[in-house]
Design a protein around this motif. Sequence first.
Motif, PDB file in Angstrom:
ATOM      1  N   TRP A 338     -60.114 -17.182  42.185  1.00 15.48           N
ATOM      2  CA  TRP A 338     -60.315 -16.339  41.869  1.00 15.48           C
ATOM      3  C   TRP A 338     -59.952 -14.915  40.807  1.00 15.48           C
ATOM      4  CZ3 TRP A 338     -63.347 -11.677  40.805  1.00 15.48           C
ATOM      5  CH2 TRP A 338     -64.466 -12.364  39.529  1.00 15.48           C
ATOM      6  N   ALA A 339     -59.483 -14.154  42.475  1.00 17.06           N
ATOM      7  CA  ALA A 339     -59.065 -12.919  42.154  1.00 17.06           C
ATOM      8  C   ALA A 339     -57.993 -13.277  40.475  1.00 17.06           C
ATOM      9  CB  ALA A 339     -58.566 -12.212  43.282  1.00 17.06           C
ATOM     10  N   ALA A 340     -57.522 -13.973  41.359  1.00 16.86           N
ATOM     11  CA  ALA A 340     -55.902 -13.920  40.601  1.00 16.86           C
ATOM     12  C   ALA A 340     -55.755 -14.251  39.004  1.00 16.86           C
ATOM     13  CB  ALA A 340     -54.810 -15.631  41.045  1.00 16.86           C
ATOM     14  N   THR A 341     -57.272 -15.356  38.101  1.00 13.14           N
ATOM     15  CA  THR A 341     -57.901 -15.511  37.678  1.00 13.14           C
ATOM     16  C   THR A 341     -58.842 -15.020  36.635  1.00 13.14           C
ATOM     17  OG1 THR A 341     -58.912 -17.323  38.288  1.00 13.14           O
ATOM     18  CG2 THR A 341     -56.811 -18.031  37.384  1.00 13.14           C
ATOM     19  N   ALA A 342     -59.807 -15.570  37.090  1.00 14.18           N
ATOM     20  CA  ALA A 342     -61.433 -14.503  36.724  1.00 14.18           C
ATOM     21  C   ALA A 342     -61.339 -12.920  37.024  1.00 14.18           C
ATOM     22  CB  ALA A 342     -62.680 -15.097  37.399  1.00 14.18           C
ATOM     23  N   GLY A 343     -60.921 -13.096  38.005  1.00 12.51           N
ATOM     24  CA  GLY A 343     -60.695 -11.291  38.390  1.00 12.51           C
ATOM     25  C   GLY A 343     -59.629 -10.544  37.376  1.00 12.51           C
ATOM     26  N   GLY A 344     -58.447 -11.090  37.236  1.00 12.30           N
ATOM     27  CA  GLY A 344     -57.476 -10.457  36.638  1.00 12.30           C
ATOM     28  C   GLY A 344     -57.973 -10.432  34.954  1.00 12.30           C
ATOM     29  N   ALA A 345     -58.858 -11.193  34.741  1.00 13.29           N
ATOM     30  CA  ALA A 345     -59.361 -10.758  33.175  1.00 13.29           C
ATOM     31  C   ALA A 345     -60.081  -9.800  33.712  1.00 13.29           C
ATOM     32  CB  ALA A 345     -59.938 -12.712  32.713  1.00 13.29           C
ATOM     33  N   ARG A 346     -61.208 -10.382  34.497  1.00 13.75           N
ATOM     34  CA  ARG A 346     -62.288  -8.479  34.299  1.00 13.75           C
ATOM     35  C   ARG A 346     -61.236  -7.429  33.785  1.00 13.75           C
ATOM     36  NH1 ARG A 346     -67.399 -10.153  37.561  1.00 13.75           N
ATOM     37  NH2 ARG A 346     -67.848 -12.161  36.553  1.00 13.75           N
ATOM     38  N   ALA A 347     -59.959  -7.345  34.823  1.00  9.62           N
ATOM     39  CA  ALA A 347     -59.648  -6.318  34.807  1.00  9.62           C
ATOM     40  C   ALA A 347     -59.505  -5.781  33.707  1.00  9.62           C
ATOM     41  CB  ALA A 347     -58.077  -6.133  35.933  1.00  9.62           C
ATOM     42  N   LEU A 348     -59.143  -7.052  33.166  1.00 10.23           N
ATOM     43  CA  LEU A 348     -58.867  -6.624  31.129  1.00 10.23           C
ATOM     44  C   LEU A 348     -59.979  -6.582  30.325  1.00 10.23           C
ATOM     45  CD1 LEU A 348     -55.091  -8.742  31.428  1.00 10.23           C
ATOM     46  CD2 LEU A 348     -54.861  -6.418  31.321  1.00 10.23           C
ATOM     47  N   ARG A 349     -61.193  -6.538  30.915  1.00 10.29           N
ATOM     48  CA  ARG A 349     -61.778  -6.855  30.330  1.00 10.29           C
ATOM     49  C   ARG A 349     -61.500  -7.665  29.181  1.00 10.29           C
ATOM     50  NH1 ARG A 349     -64.110  -0.425  30.456  1.00 10.29           N
ATOM     51  NH2 ARG A 349     -64.718  -1.098  32.699  1.00 10.29           N
ATOM     52  N   ARG A 350     -60.939  -9.181  29.392  1.00  8.51           N
ATOM     53  CA  ARG A 350     -61.719 -10.287  28.711  1.00  8.51           C
ATOM     54  C   ARG A 350     -62.611 -11.509  29.072  1.00  8.51           C
ATOM     55  NH1 ARG A 350     -56.093 -10.914  26.278  1.00  8.51           N
ATOM     56  NH2 ARG A 350     -56.465 -12.797  25.538  1.00  8.51           N
ATOM     57  N   ASP A 351     -63.395 -11.747  28.061  1.00  9.13           N
ATOM     58  CA  ASP A 351     -63.872 -13.089  28.930  1.00  9.13           C
ATOM     59  C   ASP A 351     -63.504 -13.953  28.311  1.00  9.13           C
ATOM     60  OD1 ASP A 351     -64.770 -12.705  26.061  1.00  9.13           O
ATOM     61  OD2 ASP A 351     -66.894 -12.033  26.846  1.00  9.13           O
ATOM     62  N   ASP A 352     -62.276 -14.251  27.320  1.00  8.91           N
ATOM     63  CA  ASP A 352     -61.598 -15.407  26.820  1.00  8.91           C
ATOM     64  C   ASP A 352     -60.920 -16.362  27.800  1.00  8.91           C
ATOM     65  OD1 ASP A 352     -60.547 -13.088  26.275  1.00  8.91           O
ATOM     66  OD2 ASP A 352     -59.439 -14.263  24.495  1.00  8.91           O
ATOM     67  N   ILE A 353     -60.287 -15.456  28.997  1.00  6.91           N
ATOM     68  CA  ILE A 353     -59.619 -16.088  29.597  1.00  6.91           C
ATOM     69  C   ILE A 353     -60.208 -15.855  31.154  1.00  6.91           C
ATOM     70  CG2 ILE A 353     -57.594 -15.359  28.494  1.00  6.91           C
ATOM     71  CD1 ILE A 353     -57.145 -12.753  30.078  1.00  6.91           C
ATOM     72  N   GLY A 354     -59.276 -17.024  31.722  1.00  4.57           N
ATOM     73  CA  GLY A 354     -59.711 -16.799  33.383  1.00  4.57           C
ATOM     74  C   GLY A 354     -60.287 -17.666  33.556  1.00  4.57           C
ATOM     75  N   VAL A 355     -61.173 -18.658  32.869  1.00  4.07           N
ATOM     76  CA  VAL A 355     -62.039 -19.099  32.963  1.00  4.07           C
ATOM     77  C   VAL A 355     -61.705 -20.869  32.778  1.00  4.07           C
ATOM     78  CG1 VAL A 355     -63.554 -18.035  33.724  1.00  4.07           C
ATOM     79  CG2 VAL A 355     -63.408 -18.083  30.875  1.00  4.07           C
ATOM     80  N   LEU A 356     -62.128 -21.901  32.601  1.00  2.46           N
ATOM     81  CA  LEU A 356     -62.168 -23.394  31.647  1.00  2.46           C
ATOM     82  C   LEU A 356     -63.785 -23.608  31.828  1.00  2.46           C
ATOM     83  CD1 LEU A 356     -59.140 -24.409  33.156  1.00  2.46           C
ATOM     84  CD2 LEU A 356     -59.005 -23.601  30.731  1.00  2.46           C
ATOM     85  N   ALA A 360     -63.913 -20.740  25.595  1.00  2.00           N
ATOM     86  CA  ALA A 360     -63.165 -19.968  26.257  1.00  2.00           C
ATOM     87  C   ALA A 360     -61.138 -20.502  25.392  1.00  2.00           C
ATOM     88  CB  ALA A 360     -62.445 -20.276  27.830  1.00  2.00           C
ATOM     89  N   ARG A 361     -60.778 -19.611  25.756  1.00  2.00           N
ATOM     90  CA  ARG A 361     -58.125 -20.297  25.751  1.00  2.00           C
ATOM     91  C   ARG A 361     -58.144 -21.680  26.718  1.00  2.00           C
ATOM     92  NH1 ARG A 361     -54.802 -15.488  23.852  1.00  2.00           N
ATOM     93  NH2 ARG A 361     -53.591 -16.798  25.577  1.00  2.00           N
ATOM     94  N   ALA A 362     -57.744 -22.088  25.526  1.00  2.00           N
ATOM     95  CA  ALA A 362     -56.937 -23.001  26.709  1.00  2.00           C
ATOM     96  C   ALA A 362     -55.849 -22.944  26.868  1.00  2.00           C
ATOM     97  CB  ALA A 362     -57.117 -24.745  25.909  1.00  2.00           C
ATOM     98  N   ASP A 363     -55.524 -22.001  27.921  1.00  2.00           N
ATOM     99  CA  ASP A 363     -55.046 -21.631  29.071  1.00  2.00           C
ATOM    100  C   ASP A 363     -55.244 -21.849  30.285  1.00  2.00           C
ATOM    101  OD1 ASP A 363     -54.379 -19.883  27.124  1.00  2.00           O
ATOM    102  OD2 ASP A 363     -54.037 -18.281  27.665  1.00  2.00           O
ATOM    103  N   LEU A 364     -54.260 -23.399  30.242  1.00  2.00           N
ATOM    104  CA  LEU A 364     -54.529 -23.680  32.097  1.00  2.00           C
ATOM    105  C   LEU A 364     -52.949 -24.180  32.570  1.00  2.00           C
ATOM    106  CD1 LEU A 364     -53.750 -27.141  31.643  1.00  2.00           C
ATOM    107  CD2 LEU A 364     -55.949 -26.881  30.380  1.00  2.00           C
ATOM    108  N   VAL A 365     -53.320 -24.784  33.568  1.00  2.00           N
ATOM    109  CA  VAL A 365     -52.196 -24.876  35.226  1.00  2.00           C
ATOM    110  C   VAL A 365     -52.383 -26.664  35.317  1.00  2.00           C
ATOM    111  CG1 VAL A 365     -51.287 -24.174  36.751  1.00  2.00           C
ATOM    112  CG2 VAL A 365     -51.378 -22.728  35.297  1.00  2.00           C
ATOM    113  N   VAL A 366     -51.766 -26.990  35.387  1.00  2.00           N
ATOM    114  CA  VAL A 366     -51.181 -28.007  36.219  1.00  2.00           C
ATOM    115  C   VAL A 366     -50.662 -28.311  36.992  1.00  2.00           C
ATOM    116  CG1 VAL A 366     -51.294 -31.249  36.421  1.00  2.00           C
ATOM    117  CG2 VAL A 366     -52.233 -29.651  34.307  1.00  2.00           C
ATOM    118  N   LEU A 367     -51.481 -28.331  38.317  1.00  2.00           N
ATOM    119  CA  LEU A 367     -50.718 -28.283  39.790  1.00  2.00           C
ATOM    120  C   LEU A 367     -49.954 -29.407  40.009  1.00  2.00           C
ATOM    121  CD1 LEU A 367     -52.504 -26.464  42.588  1.00  2.00           C
ATOM    122  CD2 LEU A 367     -51.350 -25.704  40.588  1.00  2.00           C
ATOM    123  N   ASP A 368     -49.199 -29.106  40.720  1.00  2.00           N
ATOM    124  CA  ASP A 368     -48.509 -30.824  41.894  1.00  2.00           C
ATOM    125  C   ASP A 368     -49.371 -30.489  43.031  1.00  2.00           C
ATOM    126  OD1 ASP A 368     -46.820 -32.604  40.754  1.00  2.00           O
ATOM    127  OD2 ASP A 368     -45.277 -30.926  40.925  1.00  2.00           O
TER     128      ASP A 368
END
Length: 394
Positions: A338-356, A360-368
């Motif tokens: 959470w801190a590495a995604t939504a937390g970072g977004a809060r630290a930049l005062r952004r609500d369009d990133i760090g969430v899916l 929201a912006r379609a910024d996403l990661v598919v893990l192996d």
Amino acid sequence: MSSLLVDNIGELVTNGAGEGPLGIRRNAAVLVEEGRVVWVGPSPYAPAADRRLDAGGAAVLPGFVDSHAHLVFAGDRAAEFAARMAGQPYTGGGIRTTVGATRAATDNELRATVRRLRGEALRQGTTTMEIKSGYGLTVADEARSLRIAAESSTETTFLGAHVVPAEYADRPDDYVSLVCGPMLAAATPYAKWVDVFCERGAFDVDHARAILACGQAAGLGVRIHANQLGPGAGVRLGVELDAASVDHCTHLSDADVDALAGTAHSDGSGTRTVATLLPGAEFSTRSPYPDARRLLDAGVTVALATDCNPGSSYTSSMPFCVALAVREMRMTPAEAVWAATAGGARALRRDDIGVLTPGARADLVVLDAPSYLHLAYRPGVPLIRQVMRNGVTP
Ligand SMILES: [Zn+2]
């Protein structure tokens, strides 16, 4: 209008509605149109789309938001790192070594370094990366550092107050006047934020207050490096100035934690200021880690970032920071992600990133991997299978 359906997601971290603090959904799908998430739901009920990406049962999470990085520099300080690992303490004095190399570099050399590090981070799942100046420390060199940073990020930070450069060593007041005057004026067209390294050996709290207030008056948002190497008033100054984030937070008093938790006021009003922890710095300087549990248990919003820089934390890897946060700072894997995604977004005062979530912006990661847990469970393993930014593979 082209649409994309990412389906067959075994575990989707939304940081919105869903199970637990990460808003997890199982067997989920995400519909993307024009770079935005427009629908999230169960995979079997997903709407039709022009294109399809089958996640194959893997975990999908928001792209990492690295809210603290110093990418505009020249040279490296591997020898300083080796000396430190042989027992020499970290003082921050090596910043001046990088300043000399940065001033001597061409624009294209600096640009190549920013692009290399930004590309490195992207391959490790970072879809938003803040970039600071701070190794130029002249009007022209700070302006060009930010101009180059702005080519790779909209989250750019003026850090003319990184250290007092050698030529101003015996007259720091004059340097602060330069930072607040012509340097700020030259930086503002390319900067969104102003930052100060508020620490013994860098800028004291009075200088930090003056510089941040000037930046704020020029329309920049406030962030601050505070309480990294020792205790001080930097964290409380950040909260007082409504900084988006106070970064490092390694040496905190009860009053600092109370201020961040918003319990310092008798009316109980909270603070929006995020505490950004940078465990790569403690790792690379062999220093005690910040007490993340104390902050989280007090109700403080915590973000994780890399502090990517050639001196004290030369990593661009958010998965590495997540693993460190879990192992060394006693964060749970869910808190760290959470801190590495939504937390970072809060630290930049952004609500369009760090969430899916829809909108929201379609910024996403598919893990192996089948679960976000693997980011901490399998440290050092390249688990990022695919990255999308604005709904496209960069
Ligand atoms: Zn930093």
